[in-house]
Design a protein around this motif. Structure first.
Motif, mmCIF file in Angstrom:
data_model
loop_
_atom_site.group_PDB
_atom_site.id
_atom_site.type_symbol
_atom_site.label_atom_id
_atom_site.label_comp_id
_atom_site.label_asym_id
_atom_site.label_seq_id
_atom_site.Cartn_x
_atom_site.Cartn_y
_atom_site.Cartn_z
ATOM 1 N N ALA A 1 49.620 45.245 40.729
ATOM 2 C CA ALA A 1 49.484 43.781 40.340
ATOM 3 C C ALA A 1 47.981 43.638 39.965
ATOM 4 C CB ALA A 1 49.459 42.844 41.896
ATOM 5 N N THR A 2 47.921 43.259 38.766
ATOM 6 C CA THR A 2 46.596 43.545 38.000
ATOM 7 C C THR A 2 45.875 42.046 37.841
ATOM 8 O OG1 THR A 2 47.576 43.274 35.901
ATOM 9 C CG2 THR A 2 47.304 45.451 36.616
ATOM 10 N N VAL A 3 44.640 41.960 37.934
ATOM 11 C CA VAL A 3 43.574 40.724 37.770
ATOM 12 C C VAL A 3 42.896 40.966 36.540
ATOM 13 C CG1 VAL A 3 42.178 39.277 38.953
ATOM 14 C CG2 VAL A 3 43.881 40.631 40.412
ATOM 15 N N PRO A 4 42.738 40.054 35.613
ATOM 16 C CA PRO A 4 41.906 40.118 34.655
ATOM 17 C C PRO A 4 40.537 40.185 34.745
ATOM 18 C CG PRO A 4 43.765 38.408 34.221
ATOM 19 C CD PRO A 4 43.806 38.656 35.675
ATOM 20 N N TYR A 5 39.747 40.822 34.162
ATOM 21 C CA TYR A 5 38.370 40.596 34.001
ATOM 22 C C TYR A 5 37.884 39.255 33.840
ATOM 23 C CZ TYR A 5 37.581 45.712 34.188
ATOM 24 O OH TYR A 5 37.385 47.161 34.733
ATOM 25 N N ALA A 6 36.858 39.013 34.486
ATOM 26 C CA ALA A 6 36.199 37.584 34.082
ATOM 27 C C ALA A 6 34.762 38.007 33.556
ATOM 28 C CB ALA A 6 36.277 36.624 35.412
ATOM 29 N N ASP A 7 34.514 37.521 32.330
ATOM 30 C CA ASP A 7 33.165 37.574 31.955
ATOM 31 C C ASP A 7 32.962 39.282 31.925
ATOM 32 O OD1 ASP A 7 32.870 35.127 31.303
ATOM 33 O OD2 ASP A 7 31.993 34.677 33.384
ATOM 34 N N ASP A 8 33.783 40.156 31.656
ATOM 35 C CA ASP A 8 33.636 41.515 31.387
ATOM 36 C C ASP A 8 33.296 42.291 32.701
ATOM 37 O OD1 ASP A 8 34.550 41.404 28.632
ATOM 38 O OD2 ASP A 8 32.457 41.150 28.173
ATOM 39 N N ARG A 9 33.179 41.403 33.961
ATOM 40 C CA ARG A 9 33.315 41.805 35.325
ATOM 41 C C ARG A 9 34.455 41.843 36.061
ATOM 42 N NH1 ARG A 9 27.733 40.099 38.264
ATOM 43 N NH2 ARG A 9 28.800 38.130 38.222
ATOM 44 N N ASP B 1 37.110 40.808 38.596
ATOM 45 C CA ASP B 1 36.947 39.085 39.397
ATOM 46 C C ASP B 1 37.284 39.403 41.016
ATOM 47 O OD1 ASP B 1 37.498 36.678 39.953
ATOM 48 O OD2 ASP B 1 39.114 36.358 38.737
ATOM 49 N N LEU B 2 35.992 39.463 41.578
ATOM 50 C CA LEU B 2 36.230 39.610 43.094
ATOM 51 C C LEU B 2 37.169 38.653 43.685
ATOM 52 C CD1 LEU B 2 32.716 40.637 44.044
ATOM 53 C CD2 LEU B 2 34.725 42.211 44.155
ATOM 54 N N GLU B 3 37.034 37.388 43.211
ATOM 55 C CA GLU B 3 37.753 36.198 43.903
ATOM 56 C C GLU B 3 39.420 36.504 43.389
ATOM 57 O OE1 GLU B 3 36.216 32.370 42.880
ATOM 58 O OE2 GLU B 3 34.225 33.132 43.827
ATOM 59 N N GLY B 4 39.591 37.007 42.147
ATOM 60 C CA GLY B 4 40.936 37.028 41.706
ATOM 61 C C GLY B 4 41.562 38.112 42.524
ATOM 62 N N LEU B 5 40.662 39.374 42.506
ATOM 63 C CA LEU B 5 41.332 40.408 43.397
ATOM 64 C C LEU B 5 41.751 40.164 44.745
ATOM 65 C CD1 LEU B 5 38.828 43.153 42.176
ATOM 66 C CD2 LEU B 5 41.136 43.106 41.746
ATOM 67 N N LEU B 6 40.813 39.403 45.361
ATOM 68 C CA LEU B 6 41.233 39.096 46.942
ATOM 69 C C LEU B 6 42.434 38.055 46.858
ATOM 70 C CD1 LEU B 6 40.367 38.786 49.931
ATOM 71 C CD2 LEU B 6 38.958 36.958 49.306
ATOM 72 N N ALA B 7 42.564 36.939 45.919
ATOM 73 C CA ALA B 7 43.514 36.140 46.182
ATOM 74 C C ALA B 7 45.004 36.762 45.932
ATOM 75 C CB ALA B 7 43.360 34.959 44.993
ATOM 76 N N THR B 8 45.021 38.105 44.934
ATOM 77 C CA THR B 8 45.960 38.518 44.563
ATOM 78 C C THR B 8 46.453 39.499 45.723
ATOM 79 O OG1 THR B 8 45.426 38.663 42.311
ATOM 80 C CG2 THR B 8 47.213 40.238 42.792
ATOM 81 N N VAL B 9 45.318 40.195 46.380
ATOM 82 C CA VAL B 9 45.667 40.811 47.590
ATOM 83 C C VAL B 9 46.547 39.972 48.597
ATOM 84 C CG1 VAL B 9 44.471 41.787 49.692
ATOM 85 C CG2 VAL B 9 43.861 42.565 47.555
ATOM 86 N N LYS B 10 45.862 38.901 48.876
ATOM 87 C CA LYS B 10 46.658 37.961 50.050
ATOM 88 C C LYS B 10 47.838 37.635 49.467
ATOM 89 C CE LYS B 10 42.424 36.464 52.345
ATOM 90 N NZ LYS B 10 41.283 35.478 52.406
ATOM 91 N N ARG B 11 48.234 37.149 48.401
ATOM 92 C CA ARG B 11 49.407 36.708 47.725
ATOM 93 C C ARG B 11 50.514 37.709 47.899
ATOM 94 N NH1 ARG B 11 48.578 36.137 42.124
ATOM 95 N NH2 ARG B 11 49.780 38.131 41.841
ATOM 96 N N GLU B 12 50.185 39.010 47.547
ATOM 97 C CA GLU B 12 50.997 40.030 47.468
ATOM 98 C C GLU B 12 51.243 40.951 48.919
ATOM 99 O OE1 GLU B 12 52.872 41.270 44.929
ATOM 100 O OE2 GLU B 12 52.165 40.108 43.024
ATOM 101 N N ASN B 13 50.148 40.441 49.819
ATOM 102 C CA ASN B 13 49.925 41.261 50.936
ATOM 103 C C ASN B 13 50.305 42.706 50.527
ATOM 104 O OD1 ASN B 13 50.170 42.125 53.616
ATOM 105 N ND2 ASN B 13 52.461 41.900 53.822
ATOM 106 N N ALA B 14 49.197 43.041 49.925
ATOM 107 C CA ALA B 14 49.116 44.513 49.236
ATOM 108 C C ALA B 14 48.474 45.406 50.265
ATOM 109 C CB ALA B 14 48.156 44.497 47.923
#
Lengths: 371, 371
Positions: free
Chosen positions: A134-142, A144-157
């Motif tokens: 489950a991948t999270v796009p980079y934001a401004d070439d970094r 994306d910590l918030e995106g990673l966290l949200a995806t972890v939670k959504r996926e129960n990864a």
């Protein structure tokens, strides 16, 4: 082709990939040597003279298996990092350790979170254990910590990968943001904090050892392949709780470390003066790379690693053409990110001045030829 | 202890084992160096001087990752063995390759056939992938080919392990019996023919390369750790069909080989004169070991390996006491088989005369002290 018929269904479903084509394969294909090997984020500055001496001395002992407990190396690491040997597990480079971590956590079908365009070898291991990325796009070439966290939670990864500083972009987050991220993760999600490039990063971007060492769901991975100049030695290690570190003992290849490589790593740790010297050279080479890029009207990204990602201002086809012409016309080996929008960039490793000069001379010609 | 809570159920069920306690751990425990390191079937004769030179020269290149395709090593092996590079896969010693093979074939609950008392590291990998061992007792201190075949068929096992020559007993089968065994196996059973000790075996006990190379369900494993004297270099390889060899590319750690070790292996292959010399020394050391055993009224078993198993004529407790006294009183490191009835024996590695002299002096005292 005649193949054994009863490999597991998972194995049968996998392609026989190579995550990266090695520079040696390119040399064989071209029938000539590479002039500047600045594509794999190795350190052309090499290991310390004291390390070369240690390798030469260890040669005579190479008839012996290495100590399966890696006692001396763990002691040396613990001493240097201010932690305990029980917090450390040693393996055949971070690549090998990533494979072990994935095996510890991932069963077929499980979601694993990483950044879109992040480290391909991690993705390779996830696929090899049947995990689902489950991948999270980079934001401004970094990343994306918030995106990673949200995806972890959504996926129960059960597993999330995050590199700081980042490869392939060279970007980074301050330490407090990383700690915040680690603390916010569910206890049932293991964080791989890949710190392959920590030695070349600004100190305030590397969390202190104490800040994360008591979290059983955080594994920091480090290596002697980058700033220490020992990519070929295959020595990496993890920092985590003793309980989590022990899990590696359940599956690792106990006699898998090579004796000369371990001796080299111990010697490298003992020569911090050389490390400081090399880090200064890498920093200055990053500046040199950035100047070369700017001189050619390309945009170097800020980097905390031993490479610089350079935004070429157009699309992936253009970046790829630069990579190919640099090799084809000038024998200069660089690489580029594999996924949009990162793949508008090329990625060039810090290296001694001889390589910089070759690049400086070649790049204008390449860009001109591409128009 | 604080451990990540969501490792896979299989991982949670595994113990944090070390298949073997290393001699370094014994040294740390005793607080003194080992006087004779003749327990791990390493080669105290060491690698060739030409290999030591190659290691010292390769040191300067250790900042580079090794070629992930292992092209030059495969070419050298293919040339020497009279096969094609496509028939070869390279890995971090046979131990590492065994782990990969088990992963390719074994899913939780699957039966895997091996000899009772056979190589513990193979068993470790089988357990690590959730396989169920179906074991066949040795017959007259040899692995029981008929028993292995019957058990494979009874269990419909996808994998069977067989070492020739055998560790820990040093026994062997003639080549034609092994070929017969391989041919009799179902096509749905993969044979691991572990030939770690093939260089020291009688030629007529090693099947020709051609005899098995077209069988996709046969993988022969070999190593530079034994006769070539490069245990610490961690270089092993398999011989099989190109199709089966490619399966390793699906899961192996492509950048896992250490550059110095690969250079050492290539140099070792090129120096066959030294190999012949060492094999002669090993043969003569086996005779010496046998003579020492007989001189103490113990029974040396015939061996095709770089060690001799010695029947001490009583039970495991007695053999264990000999192992412990040799270490405790004399600093002599040997090992013994782990399972009855093999564990009436001790196992001693061939080594230079200095080690033989220490053993010769110590053994009578040890036996006398045990009564």
């Amino acid at each position: 082709m005649s193949t054994f018929s009863r490999f597991t269904p998972l194995i049968q479903s996998l392609p026989a990939t190579v995550p990266f084509v090695g520079p040696e394969a390119i040399e064989r294909q071209r029938g000539r040597s590479i002039a500047a090997r600045i594509g794999a984020n190795e350190s052309g500055f090499g290991p310390a003279p004291s390390v070369l001496l240690a390798i030469r001395e260890a040669a005579a002992e190479t008839w012996k298996y290495a100590d399966p407990e890696n006692h001396d190396l763990k002691q040396a690491l613990a001493g240097r990092l201010g932690t305990s040997p029980g917090n450390i597990a040693v393996g055949e480079g971070i690549d090998g350790l990533l494979g072990q971590i994935v095996r510890l956590v991932v069963e077929p079908g499980m979601p694993v979170v990483t950044s879109l365009g992040g480290y391909p070898t991690f993705n390779y291991h996830v696929a090899g254990h049947g995990g689902r990325l489950a991948t999270v796009p980079y934001a401004d070439d970094r990343e994306d910590l918030e995106g990673l966290l949200a995806t972890v939670k959504r996926e129960n990864a059960p597993l999330v990968y995050f590199a700081n500083p980042d490869n392939p972009m060279g970007s980074w987050w301050p330490a407090d943001r990383i700690i915040e991220f680690a603390v916010a993760l569910p206890e049932t999600t293991l964080l791989i904090l890949d710190e392959a490039y920590s030695e070349t990063a600004p100190p305030d971007s590397v969390p202190s050892i104490e800040s994360l060492i008591d979290r059983p769901n955080v594994i920091r991975t480090r290596t002697f392949s980058k700033a220490y100049g020992l990519a070929g030695a295959r020595v990496g290690y993890v920092l985590t709780t003793p309980g989590t570190a022990q899990a590696f003992d359940k599956i690792r290849n106990h006699f898998g470390m090579n004796r000369v490589g371990v001796a080299a790593a111990i010697a490298a740790l003992a020569d911090q003066a050389y490390l400081e010297e090399v880090v200064a050279k890498i920093t200055s080479s990053r500046d040199r790379l950035s100047a070369i890029a700017r001189g050619n009207e390309l945009l170097p990204l800020a980097s905390a690693t031993n490479f610089v990602a350079v935004d070429c201002g157009r699309d992936a086809t253009y970046a790829k053409a630069i990579v190919e012409r640099l090799m084809g016309d000038h024998g200069i080996f660089i690489r580029m990110p594999g996924v949009a929008p990162l793949n508008r960039c090329i990625r060039i490793s810090a290296a001694p001045e001889a390589e910089m000069k070759l690049l400086e001379a070649a790049l204008p010609a390449v860009l001109k030829s591409l128009g």
